[in-house]
Design a protein around this motif. Structure first.
Motif, PDB file in Angstrom:
ATOM      1  N   THR A  89      66.493  73.819 -23.868  1.00 21.54           N
ATOM      2  CA  THR A  89      65.121  73.719 -24.346  1.00 21.54           C
ATOM      3  C   THR A  89      64.545  75.122 -24.524  1.00 21.54           C
ATOM      4  OG1 THR A  89      64.835  71.620 -23.195  1.00 21.54           O
ATOM      5  CG2 THR A  89      62.844  72.774 -23.881  1.00 21.54           C
ATOM      6  N   ALA A 124      59.050  74.379 -23.743  1.00 15.07           N
ATOM      7  CA  ALA A 124      58.670  73.126 -23.098  1.00 15.07           C
ATOM      8  C   ALA A 124      57.233  73.232 -22.606  1.00 15.07           C
ATOM      9  CB  ALA A 124      59.604  72.800 -21.935  1.00 15.07           C
ATOM     10  N   GLU A 130      54.481  71.108 -20.626  1.00 17.92           N
ATOM     11  CA  GLU A 130      54.464  69.955 -19.722  1.00 17.92           C
ATOM     12  C   GLU A 130      53.039  69.730 -19.229  1.00 17.92           C
ATOM     13  OE1 GLU A 130      57.273  71.249 -16.821  1.00 17.92           O
ATOM     14  OE2 GLU A 130      59.000  70.988 -18.152  1.00 17.92           O
ATOM     15  N   ASN A 189      52.595  67.318 -24.079  1.00 18.35           N
ATOM     16  CA  ASN A 189      54.002  67.377 -23.690  1.00 18.35           C
ATOM     17  C   ASN A 189      54.850  67.528 -24.947  1.00 18.35           C
ATOM     18  OD1 ASN A 189      54.249  66.722 -20.624  1.00 18.35           O
ATOM     19  ND2 ASN A 189      52.762  65.246 -21.399  1.00 18.35           N
ATOM     20  N   ALA A 232      58.750  69.343 -26.266  1.00 14.26           N
ATOM     21  CA  ALA A 232      59.980  70.096 -26.014  1.00 14.26           C
ATOM     22  C   ALA A 232      60.634  70.426 -27.349  1.00 14.26           C
ATOM     23  CB  ALA A 232      60.935  69.290 -25.142  1.00 14.26           C
ATOM     24  N   GLY A 247      64.046  72.108 -28.815  1.00 20.95           N
ATOM     25  CA  GLY A 247      65.382  72.542 -28.454  1.00 20.95           C
ATOM     26  C   GLY A 247      65.770  73.842 -29.141  1.00 20.95           C
ATOM     27  N   ARG A 275      57.343  76.482 -20.230  1.00 18.65           N
ATOM     28  CA  ARG A 275      58.658  77.019 -19.881  1.00 18.65           C
ATOM     29  C   ARG A 275      59.365  77.454 -21.159  1.00 18.65           C
ATOM     30  NH1 ARG A 275      60.032  75.931 -14.672  1.00 18.65           N
ATOM     31  NH2 ARG A 275      62.242  76.251 -15.090  1.00 18.65           N
ATOM     32  N   ASP A 308      63.824  77.264 -20.137  1.00 23.87           N
ATOM     33  CA  ASP A 308      63.875  76.698 -18.780  1.00 23.87           C
ATOM     34  C   ASP A 308      63.336  77.635 -17.703  1.00 23.87           C
ATOM     35  OD1 ASP A 308      65.012  74.337 -19.808  1.00 23.87           O
ATOM     36  OD2 ASP A 308      67.012  75.228 -19.733  1.00 23.87           O
TER      37      ASP A 308
END
Length: 269
Positions: free
Chosen positions: A3, A6, A8, A29, A31, A33, A67, A70
């Protein structure tokens, strides 16, 4: 797929005076990739650019988290390049110097920076325009210089805020095809904000829809399964393109109307 970006439960709020707080985006939210092209569409003022600024580290959410590959984002997103709607070129520098400046600031010797800038100008179709200043270039040409200026630093993430908005329809299609050609070479993660649903579908792997603000939310996320590589014009003739457009517009239309009503009420009083 790792990812790249991200968000959240990201909520973004601004204080208006001592007692009022305006919530622009609520519990987003999302994400993206690595290597994925995601477009964000929504009504005017819904917080699309706000989400982009959160991903860039220019805005810190009031709650929730961001993030990048990650890892928590502590400040500016050093993995990202940002292409704005307005030109970000230095008017007193040539196209070549505008493209090279990011490498020079990073400490690369000027000769090497200029050589790489020349290569990037050729990649965006401006091999013979390096000695021209921004005022000597058309709007589309300035966008090409801006794209080269961002990509020369080889960011892993490309953030784009209505980058082709000021251009005419034909030039937008040309720029869209250029972007897809450059993106296909190394498939960076892209977060692309636009008001144009057709543009979003023609370019992206996914189209994300936001509700009208305040407290805008992400209310839809569609996969775009149209084959790649794509030509913008040819893609828009595809029957699957039109079917997907109708499906997304059935959700987006109501939010766009809400946005217009809210804007009219705000102007009235």
């Amino acid at each position: 797929m790792p990812t790249a970006v991200a968000l959240e439960d990201a909520t973004v709020a601004f204080r208006l005076g001592e007692a009022r707080v305006y919530t622009a985006v609520e519990k987003a939210n999302l994400a993206v990739g690595a290597g994925e092209f995601v477009a964000i569409v929504g009504p005017t003022g819904c917080g699309k650019s706000t989400l982009l600024n959160v991903a860039a580290g220019l805005l810190k959410p009031a709650s929730g988290s961001v993030r990048i590959f990650d890892r928590p984002l502590p400040g500016l997103n050093r993995e990202a390049g940002y292409l704005f709607q307005a030109d970000a070129l230095f008017p007193w520098k040539t196209a070549l110097d505008n493209v090279a400046i990011g490498l020079e600031i990073a400490g690369l010797p000027r000769g090497e920076a200029l050589a790489r800038a020349n290569d990037w100008l050729a990649s965006v179709g401006l091999a013979h325009f390096g000695n021209r200043y921004p005022h000597m270039l058309s709007g589309g040409q300035r966008k090409r210089v801006g794209l080269a200026q961002v990509l020369i630093r080889d960011p892993k993430i490309l953030l784009m805020d209505e980058p082709f908005g000021p251009l005419d329809a034909q030039t937008r299609q040309v720029m869209g095809n250029l972007l897809l050609d450059l993106w296909n070479r190394d498939r960076k993660a892209v977060l692309f904000v636009t008001h144009d649903l057709e543009e979003a579908i023609a370019l992206a792997d996914r189209v994300v829809i936001m509700s009208a603000g305040p407290s805008a939310r992400i209310i839809g996320d569609w996969q775009v399964t149209l084959p790649r590589p794509r030509d913008i014009f040819e893609t828009r003739l595809n029957k699957d393109f039109h079917a997907l457009h109708r499906e997304i517009w059935s959700v987006l239309k109501g939010e766009v109307m809400k946005g217009y009503v809210q804007s009219a009420e705000a102007e009235a009083g």
